[in-house]
Design an enzyme around this catalytic site. Structure first.
Site, PDB file in Angstrom:
ATOM      1  N   ILE A  29       0.825  -1.237   0.000  1.00  0.00           N
ATOM      2  CA  ILE A  29       0.000   0.000   0.000  1.00  0.00           C
ATOM      3  C   ILE A  29       0.847   1.270   0.000  1.00  0.00           C
ATOM      4  CG2 ILE A  29      -2.265  -0.620   0.952  1.00  0.00           C
ATOM      5  CD1 ILE A  29      -1.107   0.206   3.719  1.00  0.00           C
ATOM      6  N   GLN A  91      12.603  -2.866   9.173  1.00  0.00           N
ATOM      7  CA  GLN A  91      11.438  -3.761   9.162  1.00  0.00           C
ATOM      8  C   GLN A  91      10.315  -3.188  10.017  1.00  0.00           C
ATOM      9  OE1 GLN A  91      12.061  -7.623  10.918  1.00  0.00           O
ATOM     10  NE2 GLN A  91      10.189  -8.470  10.055  1.00  0.00           N
ATOM     11  N   HIS A  97       8.790 -11.276   4.740  1.00  0.00           N
ATOM     12  CA  HIS A  97       8.261 -10.915   3.419  1.00  0.00           C
ATOM     13  C   HIS A  97       9.396 -10.439   2.531  1.00  0.00           C
ATOM     14  CE1 HIS A  97       7.998  -7.448   6.137  1.00  0.00           C
ATOM     15  NE2 HIS A  97       8.239  -6.657   5.093  1.00  0.00           N
TER      16      HIS A  97
HETATM   17  P1  AMP Z   1       8.984  -3.808   6.103  1.00  0.00           P
HETATM   18  O1  AMP Z   1       9.368  -2.391   6.440  1.00  0.00           O
HETATM   19  O2  AMP Z   1      10.073  -4.551   5.363  1.00  0.00           O
HETATM   20  O3  AMP Z   1       8.465  -4.546   7.298  1.00  0.00           O
HETATM   21  O4  AMP Z   1       7.817  -3.676   5.047  1.00  0.00           O
HETATM   22  C1  AMP Z   1       6.465  -3.627   5.408  1.00  0.00           C
HETATM   23  C2  AMP Z   1       5.690  -3.177   4.188  1.00  0.00           C
HETATM   24  O5  AMP Z   1       4.341  -3.522   4.369  1.00  0.00           O
HETATM   25  C3  AMP Z   1       5.763  -1.685   3.899  1.00  0.00           C
HETATM   26  O6  AMP Z   1       6.315  -1.470   2.611  1.00  0.00           O
HETATM   27  C4  AMP Z   1       4.305  -1.240   3.978  1.00  0.00           C
HETATM   28  O7  AMP Z   1       3.975  -0.262   3.028  1.00  0.00           O
HETATM   29  C5  AMP Z   1       3.567  -2.545   3.732  1.00  0.00           C
HETATM   30  N1  AMP Z   1       2.235  -2.627   4.303  1.00  0.00           N
HETATM   31  C6  AMP Z   1       1.874  -2.353   5.587  1.00  0.00           C
HETATM   32  N2  AMP Z   1       0.567  -2.572   5.752  1.00  0.00           N
HETATM   33  C7  AMP Z   1       0.080  -3.010   4.557  1.00  0.00           C
HETATM   34  C8  AMP Z   1      -1.207  -3.412   4.075  1.00  0.00           C
HETATM   35  N3  AMP Z   1      -2.282  -3.405   4.882  1.00  0.00           N
HETATM   36  N4  AMP Z   1      -1.326  -3.793   2.795  1.00  0.00           N
HETATM   37  C9  AMP Z   1      -0.254  -3.802   1.971  1.00  0.00           C
HETATM   38  N5  AMP Z   1       0.987  -3.444   2.367  1.00  0.00           N
HETATM   39  C10 AMP Z   1       1.153  -3.051   3.627  1.00  0.00           C
END
Ligand code: AMP
Length: 137
Positions: A29, A91, A97
């Site tokens: 998102i 993170q 992921h």
């Molecule tokens: P990280 O910083 O590696 O943990 O990445 C987490 C990612 O999840 C970030 O790029 C956010 O934009 C993404 N994210 C968080 N909530 C959602 C959601 N509800 N749907 C899609 N992506 C999300």
């Protein structure tokens, strides 16, 4: 339950691009570049060092397919595949992921990849020795 588990359970919406019995890929998102996709296991593991090898193998295989689809479907010129572990590493979501980020010529994004230098060759060798030590036992 973390936010990605809620997506797996369909408790919150996501724009899903791929799903099978144990893996899900959906649109981030907050895209670094539009088309930015996340690949997750349906079961939560965290961090990478606690994730089973077979789960990691599956995640990178699906990430490869998403990358190929971004090139074919979006016309991406390149792809970054990134995986963060720990707050200090950026993170946010404690559920392993892979970020699959399409890159386009002239997209304007630049990683803050400020290469540093070691004080001297001995410092690099000392750190290498500690990593080798960590690989044993
Ligand atoms: P990280 O910083 O590696 O943990 O990445 C987490 C990612 O999840 C970030 O790029 C956010 O934009 C993404 N994210 C968080 N909530 C959602 C959601 N509800 N749907 C899609 N992506 C999300």
């Amino acid at each position: 339950m973390n936010i990605f588990e809620k997506i797996v359970n369909r408790e919150i919406p996501a724009t899903i691009v791929y799903e099978d019995e144990d893996t899900l890929a959906f649109m981030d998102i907050g895209p670094i570049i539009k088309g930015h996709t996340l690949v997750i296991p349906k079961t939560c593991y965290d961090p990478v060092t606690e994730t089973p090898d077979d789960v990691l193998a599956k995640l990178i295989q699906i990430s490869k397919r998403i990358a190929a689809a971004q090139i074919k479907g979006l016309g991406a010129d390149g792809v970054n595949i990134i995986q963060n572990n720990g707050k200090v590493a950026g993170q946010e979501v404690p559920h392993i992921h892979f970020h699959v980020i399409p890159r386009f010529a002239g997209d304007g994004h630049h990683w803050n990849w400020a290469a540093k230098t070691y004080d001297d060759p001995a410092e690099m060798e000392r750190l290498a020795a500690k990593i080798r030590e960590g690989l044993t036992g």
